[in-house]
Design a protein around this motif. Structure first.
Motif, PDB file in Angstrom:
ATOM      1  N   ASN A   1       4.371 -17.744 -64.411  1.00 57.62           N
ATOM      2  CA  ASN A   1       3.935 -17.734 -65.805  1.00 57.62           C
ATOM      3  C   ASN A   1       3.074 -18.950 -66.154  1.00 57.62           C
ATOM      4  O   ASN A   1       2.895 -19.274 -67.334  1.00 57.62           O
ATOM      5  N   GLN A   2       2.569 -19.637 -65.109  1.00 65.17           N
ATOM      6  CA  GLN A   2       1.634 -20.759 -65.240  1.00 65.17           C
ATOM      7  C   GLN A   2       2.214 -21.929 -66.025  1.00 65.17           C
ATOM      8  O   GLN A   2       1.525 -22.553 -66.829  1.00 65.17           O
ATOM      9  N   ARG A   3       3.484 -22.217 -65.766  1.00 64.58           N
ATOM     10  CA  ARG A   3       4.124 -23.376 -66.389  1.00 64.58           C
ATOM     11  C   ARG A   3       4.735 -24.274 -65.331  1.00 64.58           C
ATOM     12  O   ARG A   3       5.191 -23.793 -64.289  1.00 64.58           O
ATOM     13  N   SER A   4       4.789 -25.566 -65.606  1.00 66.72           N
ATOM     14  CA  SER A   4       5.422 -26.524 -64.700  1.00 66.72           C
ATOM     15  C   SER A   4       6.792 -26.949 -65.228  1.00 66.72           C
ATOM     16  O   SER A   4       7.322 -27.971 -64.840  1.00 66.72           O
ATOM     17  N   TYR A   5       7.352 -26.151 -66.127  1.00 61.90           N
ATOM     18  CA  TYR A   5       8.691 -26.395 -66.659  1.00 61.90           C
ATOM     19  C   TYR A   5       9.354 -25.046 -66.933  1.00 61.90           C
ATOM     20  O   TYR A   5       8.698 -24.037 -67.178  1.00 61.90           O
ATOM     21  N   VAL A   6      10.681 -25.052 -66.881  1.00 61.27           N
ATOM     22  CA  VAL A   6      11.462 -23.829 -67.062  1.00 61.27           C
ATOM     23  C   VAL A   6      11.857 -23.668 -68.520  1.00 61.27           C
ATOM     24  O   VAL A   6      12.222 -24.642 -69.192  1.00 61.27           O
ATOM     25  N   ILE A   7      11.793 -22.434 -69.030  1.00 61.16           N
ATOM     26  CA  ILE A   7      12.273 -22.114 -70.372  1.00 61.16           C
ATOM     27  C   ILE A   7      13.358 -21.028 -70.254  1.00 61.16           C
ATOM     28  O   ILE A   7      13.502 -20.406 -69.199  1.00 61.16           O
ATOM     29  N   PRO A   8      14.134 -20.793 -71.313  1.00 59.92           N
ATOM     30  CA  PRO A   8      15.207 -19.790 -71.241  1.00 59.92           C
ATOM     31  C   PRO A   8      14.733 -18.401 -70.805  1.00 59.92           C
ATOM     32  O   PRO A   8      15.473 -17.674 -70.132  1.00 59.92           O
ATOM     33  N   ASP A   9      13.507 -18.022 -71.179  1.00 55.72           N
ATOM     34  CA  ASP A   9      12.993 -16.713 -70.776  1.00 55.72           C
ATOM     35  C   ASP A   9      12.976 -16.563 -69.254  1.00 55.72           C
ATOM     36  O   ASP A   9      13.213 -15.474 -68.722  1.00 55.72           O
ATOM     37  N   ASP A  10      12.664 -17.651 -68.546  1.00 56.10           N
ATOM     38  CA  ASP A  10      12.649 -17.607 -67.080  1.00 56.10           C
ATOM     39  C   ASP A  10      14.043 -17.322 -66.535  1.00 56.10           C
ATOM     40  O   ASP A  10      14.217 -16.533 -65.604  1.00 56.10           O
ATOM     41  N   ILE A  11      15.042 -17.960 -67.126  1.00 57.00           N
ATOM     42  CA  ILE A  11      16.433 -17.738 -66.720  1.00 57.00           C
ATOM     43  C   ILE A  11      16.820 -16.284 -66.955  1.00 57.00           C
ATOM     44  O   ILE A  11      17.410 -15.628 -66.093  1.00 57.00           O
ATOM     45  N   GLN A  12      16.468 -15.768 -68.116  1.00 59.11           N
ATOM     46  CA  GLN A  12      16.860 -14.408 -68.474  1.00 59.11           C
ATOM     47  C   GLN A  12      16.144 -13.358 -67.618  1.00 59.11           C
ATOM     48  O   GLN A  12      16.721 -12.316 -67.308  1.00 59.11           O
ATOM     49  N   GLN A  13      14.907 -13.642 -67.218  1.00 55.89           N
ATOM     50  CA  GLN A  13      14.185 -12.705 -66.358  1.00 55.89           C
ATOM     51  C   GLN A  13      14.800 -12.627 -64.957  1.00 55.89           C
ATOM     52  O   GLN A  13      14.750 -11.593 -64.306  1.00 55.89           O
ATOM     53  N   GLU A  14      15.383 -13.728 -64.509  1.00 54.69           N
ATOM     54  CA  GLU A  14      15.904 -13.805 -63.150  1.00 54.69           C
ATOM     55  C   GLU A  14      17.404 -13.527 -63.052  1.00 54.69           C
ATOM     56  O   GLU A  14      17.896 -13.173 -61.976  1.00 54.69           O
ATOM     57  N   ALA A  15      18.136 -13.672 -64.147  1.00 50.39           N
ATOM     58  CA  ALA A  15      19.599 -13.652 -64.093  1.00 50.39           C
ATOM     59  C   ALA A  15      20.172 -12.363 -63.522  1.00 50.39           C
ATOM     60  O   ALA A  15      21.129 -12.389 -62.739  1.00 50.39           O
ATOM     61  N   ARG A  16      19.616 -11.221 -63.884  1.00 47.44           N
ATOM     62  CA  ARG A  16      20.186  -9.947 -63.440  1.00 47.44           C
ATOM     63  C   ARG A  16      20.114  -9.798 -61.922  1.00 47.44           C
ATOM     64  O   ARG A  16      21.093  -9.410 -61.285  1.00 47.44           O
ATOM     65  N   ALA A  17      18.946 -10.102 -61.357  1.00 46.76           N
ATOM     66  CA  ALA A  17      18.778  -9.935 -59.912  1.00 46.76           C
ATOM     67  C   ALA A  17      19.520 -11.002 -59.114  1.00 46.76           C
ATOM     68  O   ALA A  17      19.943 -10.757 -57.986  1.00 46.76           O
ATOM     69  N   VAL A  18      19.689 -12.177 -59.705  1.00 48.45           N
ATOM     70  CA  VAL A  18      20.297 -13.304 -58.990  1.00 48.45           C
ATOM     71  C   VAL A  18      21.813 -13.304 -59.077  1.00 48.45           C
ATOM     72  O   VAL A  18      22.497 -13.668 -58.107  1.00 48.45           O
ATOM     73  N   LEU A  19      22.380 -12.894 -60.188  1.00 46.67           N
ATOM     74  CA  LEU A  19      23.810 -13.105 -60.429  1.00 46.67           C
ATOM     75  C   LEU A  19      24.700 -11.887 -60.187  1.00 46.67           C
ATOM     76  O   LEU A  19      25.842 -12.030 -59.751  1.00 46.67           O
ATOM     77  N   ALA A  20      24.218 -10.677 -60.470  1.00 48.55           N
ATOM     78  CA  ALA A  20      25.104  -9.510 -60.512  1.00 48.55           C
ATOM     79  C   ALA A  20      25.832  -9.263 -59.194  1.00 48.55           C
ATOM     80  O   ALA A  20      27.022  -8.929 -59.179  1.00 48.55           O
ATOM     81  N   HIS A  21      25.147  -9.429 -58.055  1.00 51.33           N
ATOM     82  CA  HIS A  21      25.786  -9.109 -56.770  1.00 51.33           C
ATOM     83  C   HIS A  21      26.836 -10.135 -56.352  1.00 51.33           C
ATOM     84  O   HIS A  21      27.568  -9.909 -55.393  1.00 51.33           O
ATOM     85  N   ARG A  22      26.938 -11.239 -57.073  1.00 50.00           N
ATOM     86  CA  ARG A  22      27.930 -12.274 -56.762  1.00 50.00           C
ATOM     87  C   ARG A  22      29.245 -12.058 -57.505  1.00 50.00           C
ATOM     88  O   ARG A  22      30.222 -12.769 -57.259  1.00 50.00           O
ATOM     89  N   ILE A  23      29.267 -11.081 -58.400  1.00 54.49           N
ATOM     90  CA  ILE A  23      30.404 -10.886 -59.295  1.00 54.49           C
ATOM     91  C   ILE A  23      31.276  -9.732 -58.815  1.00 54.49           C
ATOM     92  O   ILE A  23      30.771  -8.703 -58.374  1.00 54.49           O
ATOM     93  N   ARG A  24      32.587  -9.908 -58.918  1.00 54.06           N
ATOM     94  CA  ARG A  24      33.536  -8.829 -58.625  1.00 54.06           C
ATOM     95  C   ARG A  24      34.404  -8.635 -59.863  1.00 54.06           C
ATOM     96  O   ARG A  24      34.981  -9.590 -60.384  1.00 54.06           O
ATOM     97  N   VAL A  25      34.478  -7.375 -60.320  1.00 52.94           N
ATOM     98  CA  VAL A  25      35.296  -7.053 -61.487  1.00 52.94           C
ATOM     99  C   VAL A  25      36.518  -6.277 -61.010  1.00 52.94           C
ATOM    100  O   VAL A  25      36.482  -5.617 -59.971  1.00 52.94           O
ATOM    101  N   PRO A  26      37.629  -6.331 -61.737  1.00 51.15           N
ATOM    102  CA  PRO A  26      38.830  -5.571 -61.343  1.00 51.15           C
ATOM    103  C   PRO A  26      38.546  -4.072 -61.342  1.00 51.15           C
ATOM    104  O   PRO A  26      37.688  -3.593 -62.096  1.00 51.15           O
ATOM    105  N   PRO A  27      39.222  -3.303 -60.492  1.00 50.23           N
ATOM    106  CA  PRO A  27      39.019  -1.847 -60.464  1.00 50.23           C
ATOM    107  C   PRO A  27      39.243  -1.186 -61.816  1.00 50.23           C
ATOM    108  O   PRO A  27      38.642  -0.154 -62.113  1.00 50.23           O
ATOM    109  N   SER A  28      40.103  -1.788 -62.624  1.00 47.79           N
ATOM    110  CA  SER A  28      40.410  -1.208 -63.937  1.00 47.79           C
ATOM    111  C   SER A  28      39.366  -1.543 -65.004  1.00 47.79           C
ATOM    112  O   SER A  28      39.431  -1.039 -66.118  1.00 47.79           O
TER     113      SER A  28
END
Length: 315
Positions: A270-297
């Motif tokens: 996005n042509q920036r040399s600093y991170v903003i919250p939008d960058d975190i939100q764009q990446e969070a789904r692909a980066v975090l979801a596979h690391r999480i385990r929820v109970p079967p219930s």
């Protein structure tokens, strides 16, 4: 928040141009998956490994090969099978009759881009041969440690259908993948384009590198210097803590670090040399979801939990 931030004196144009060149090149072969291609390229810039999971025949291997062919480096493909041994991945010491000494023969893991094709077809013992390489960029065989080439990236594919003929990846290995991505079936027009492109020679046969390995190395160094303010680090921490409170197994500190690095790469795109919250939100789904385990219930999937976290955690 962004109005009061001034860019550091780092040039983000070179890594951004490299990313755009690679994406354009890959999309000569891969149709209709721009977001997935973009996620894979940001992982490449952020020094991450990627897991592609989907049903057979949607282009996982072709995507990985297209990325590898776009970089003028060493590419190796490992076809994971039930009888594959760890030494088939890392390499082995072989006795040299002439010198009366053992010589090490590099395994296919020693490459800039490694395609671990159908990784879940090999047993856990063989899968574990990748752990040290993916995390520490080195392998240890018979007590001797050898460094991987720089840069080094693993792109793995796995079959999500034949569960009775595959092995589940250990959580420790899944956590070493920066992102887990899905392609899905193409739309009607996109599938028609795919068919048109493969009439005659396949487009991947004429794909040539658009980035030198030195350029990728330089781009990665630039991405690692993208500034991350205290408030951004606190936001990442709070997202991770939310998952730990709400899930059976939440995001590890490694996951938090990985999200930060992915956000740095996203900022460069996005042509920036600093991170903003939008960058975190764009990446969070692909980066975090596979690391999480929820109970079967649980009535909430890991993906839904991340969505709730992004809506709930204060920026």
């Amino acid at each position: 928040m962004t109005d009061n931030i001034t860019a550091e004196t780092i040039d983000v144009e070179q890594p951004k141009e490299l990313a755009q060149s690679v994406m354009t090149n890959v999309e000569r072969v891969i149709v209709g998956h721009h977001d997935t291609v973009e996620h894979l390229v940001t992982s490449l810039l952020a020094q991450g490994n990627v897991l592609l999971e989907d049903v057979p025949g949607v282009g996982k291997t072709m995507l990985a090969r297209s990325i590898a062919r776009s970089i003028d480096g060493i590419f190796k493909r490992i076809q994971f099978t039930p009888d594959l041994l760890p030494s088939d991945v890392t390499g082995v010491n072989v006795f040299n009759q002439k010198t009366r000494e053992f010589d090490f023969r590099n395994g296919p893991i020693f490459a800039n881009v490694v395609l671990a094709d159908e990784i879940n077809r090999a047993p856990p013992k063989t899968q574990s041969a990748l752990l040290e390489a993916m995390e520490e960029k080195q392998v240890t065989v018979d007590g001797k440690t050898r460094r991987m080439p720089d840069p080094f990236t693993v792109i793995a594919t796995q079959n999500s259908v034949e569960r009775n003929r595959t092995y589940d990846l250990p959580i420790a290995e899944i956590d070493r993948f920066m992102k887990k991505l899905h392609l899905g079936y193409p739309g009607e027009d996109e599938e028609s384009q795919v068919l048109a492109r493969v009439v005659g020679d396949h487009p991947i046969d004429s794909l040539t590198p658009v980035a030198a390995i030195e350029d990728l190395r330089s781009a990665r160094q630039t991405v690692s210097r993208v500034r991350v303010e205290d408030a951004i680090r606190e936001y990442i921490t709070n997202l991770s803590r939310y998952t730990r409170e709400k899930a059976q197994l939440g995001v590890s500190p490694r996951g938090s670090i990985t999200l930060l690095r992915a956000a740095q790469a996203r900022a460069v795109l996005n042509q920036r040399s600093y991170v903003i919250p939008d960058d975190i939100q764009q990446e969070a789904r692909a980066v975090l979801a596979h690391r999480i385990r929820v109970p079967p219930s649980s009535h909430e999937t890991p993906e839904e939990l991340i969505e709730t976290a992004l809506e709930t955690v204060e920026v």
